[in-house]
Scaffold this active site. Sequence first.
Site, PDB file in Angstrom:
ATOM      1  N   ASN A   9       0.867  -1.177   0.000  1.00  0.00           N
ATOM      2  CA  ASN A   9       0.000   0.000   0.000  1.00  0.00           C
ATOM      3  C   ASN A   9       0.903   1.226   0.000  1.00  0.00           C
ATOM      4  OD1 ASN A   9      -1.760   2.064   0.480  1.00  0.00           O
ATOM      5  ND2 ASN A   9      -2.563   1.244   2.407  1.00  0.00           N
ATOM      6  N   ARG A  88      -2.826  -2.189  -3.087  1.00  0.00           N
ATOM      7  CA  ARG A  88      -4.019  -1.374  -2.836  1.00  0.00           C
ATOM      8  C   ARG A  88      -3.995  -0.167  -3.777  1.00  0.00           C
ATOM      9  NH1 ARG A  88      -4.851   3.455   1.191  1.00  0.00           N
ATOM     10  NH2 ARG A  88      -7.065   3.751   0.899  1.00  0.00           N
ATOM     11  N   HIS A 177     -13.123   3.084   0.876  1.00  0.00           N
ATOM     12  CA  HIS A 177     -13.127   2.065   1.945  1.00  0.00           C
ATOM     13  C   HIS A 177     -13.784   0.767   1.470  1.00  0.00           C
ATOM     14  CE1 HIS A 177     -13.064   5.550   5.065  1.00  0.00           C
ATOM     15  NE2 HIS A 177     -11.831   5.059   4.938  1.00  0.00           N
ATOM     16  N   ARG A 238     -11.160  16.263   8.054  1.00  0.00           N
ATOM     17  CA  ARG A 238     -12.029  16.658   6.936  1.00  0.00           C
ATOM     18  C   ARG A 238     -13.393  17.112   7.448  1.00  0.00           C
ATOM     19  NH1 ARG A 238     -10.812  11.278   4.241  1.00  0.00           N
ATOM     20  NH2 ARG A 238      -8.820  11.593   3.201  1.00  0.00           N
ATOM     21  N   GLU A 383      -8.329  -5.100   5.874  1.00  0.00           N
ATOM     22  CA  GLU A 383      -8.194  -4.840   4.439  1.00  0.00           C
ATOM     23  C   GLU A 383      -7.043  -5.629   3.837  1.00  0.00           C
ATOM     24  OE1 GLU A 383      -8.572  -0.858   5.970  1.00  0.00           O
ATOM     25  OE2 GLU A 383      -9.344  -0.223   4.027  1.00  0.00           O
TER      26      GLU A 383
END
Length: 398
Positions: A9, A88, A177, A238, A383
């Site tokens: 990743n 990923r 996600h 965010r 994941e």
Amino acid sequence: MHNLILVLNCGSSSMKAAVLDGTTGDSHLNVLAEKLGSADALITTKHQGEKDVFYFKEHTTHDHAVRKLLQILQQHGLSEDIIAVGHRVVHGGEKFHASTLITREVLEDIEHCIPLAPLHNPAHLLGIHAAQDAFPNLPHVAVFDTSFHQTMPEHAYMYAIPRKYYRQNAVRRYGFHGTSYRYVSQAAADMLGRNLDELCMVIAHLGNGASVTAVKNGLSVDTSMGLTPLEGLIMGTRSGDIDPSIFEFLFDNKHMSIRQINSMLNKDSGLLGISELSNDCRTLEEHAALGHDGAILALNMFAYRLAKYIASMTVATGRLDALVFTGGIGENSASMRQRVIQHLGVLGVHVDAELNAAMVGGQAGAINVATDVVHTLVIPTNEELMIAKDTYALTCAE
Ligand code: ADP
């Protein structure tokens, strides 16, 4: 050992790697390279509980990091048993509905998605190229954060702006996600002893980035993140949803540029911006307990927005069999789960305080009161395992 999968990743300044068994899912090694692109990059290895740190002495690229990773794998006697590499990739646009074997054409398609993920996809491509150089004889697989959401219906993924922006520039909701949602929805069905294709669920993935997805019969039918991960929930830094007129307002009144406003909404907002203290939920909970105004407001706003979104996602599923919490906050913060669920009586969701308090630190299980029809579950996401399984299935399974 055979059947090992290397999961990679790559971010703009980091590289996370893990070695997992493609059949059992057992984890053998974790590596994290940080501060890539600078002269003080470092790489941390975790192997059988032992931690080791190596400091690079010169300007370090993704190429250097992957070559160092190859050495680390050799040192631990793992390199010979790796049979495929899973990568990923954040954005697969509308092109990728599932994980795929990486070919030259796939690399071009990932490149075409760069305008949709200008920070992420270039870093993934650097990582893929470096890994292909380091492991030229192994198959490489791309696993996309967006692909799970490609099943959303048009009325959920279109924005109400002139359709030419969709036709010409692919402006629409994509959602993220997805790898986590795929893992967690199957794990939830397993936990309930039900078939995934007969369950209506709402899943909240709450980490530094946070989103909610409606999963109906195993398919994503709506999600809170949009063209980019900025939309939807309040997150660590965010803002999530906001009136888009803020751009003109801040331009007129603060003389801020589009880039400055976008950066403020992504990096200085959310829990950090409201609390004026931290983006970290745990830190905020500690200070909220001591009466810190900003921390209390930030946690309350996070919970309220999330509850509103959970309720709205039941419109997409039509029924609610299970509400699932995952991600660092979802898996560990009993107090945040409690704050959210207290708004959800309307859905028939109630928390059992004792069960809720016990479901932390990697525990999986139900936290609802016994009389609830809706199962409220905590399920740690994985994941890496999902990427390893996809990679194994596409390259090695008979
Ligand atoms: P990322 O999205 O970067 O993978 P994580 O899924 O690791 O992030 O989630 C990070 C968030 O989880 C942080 O806000 C952190 O404070 C929160 N978190 C982790 N452990 C706890 C805890 N015990 N209590 C409250 N929040 C926690």
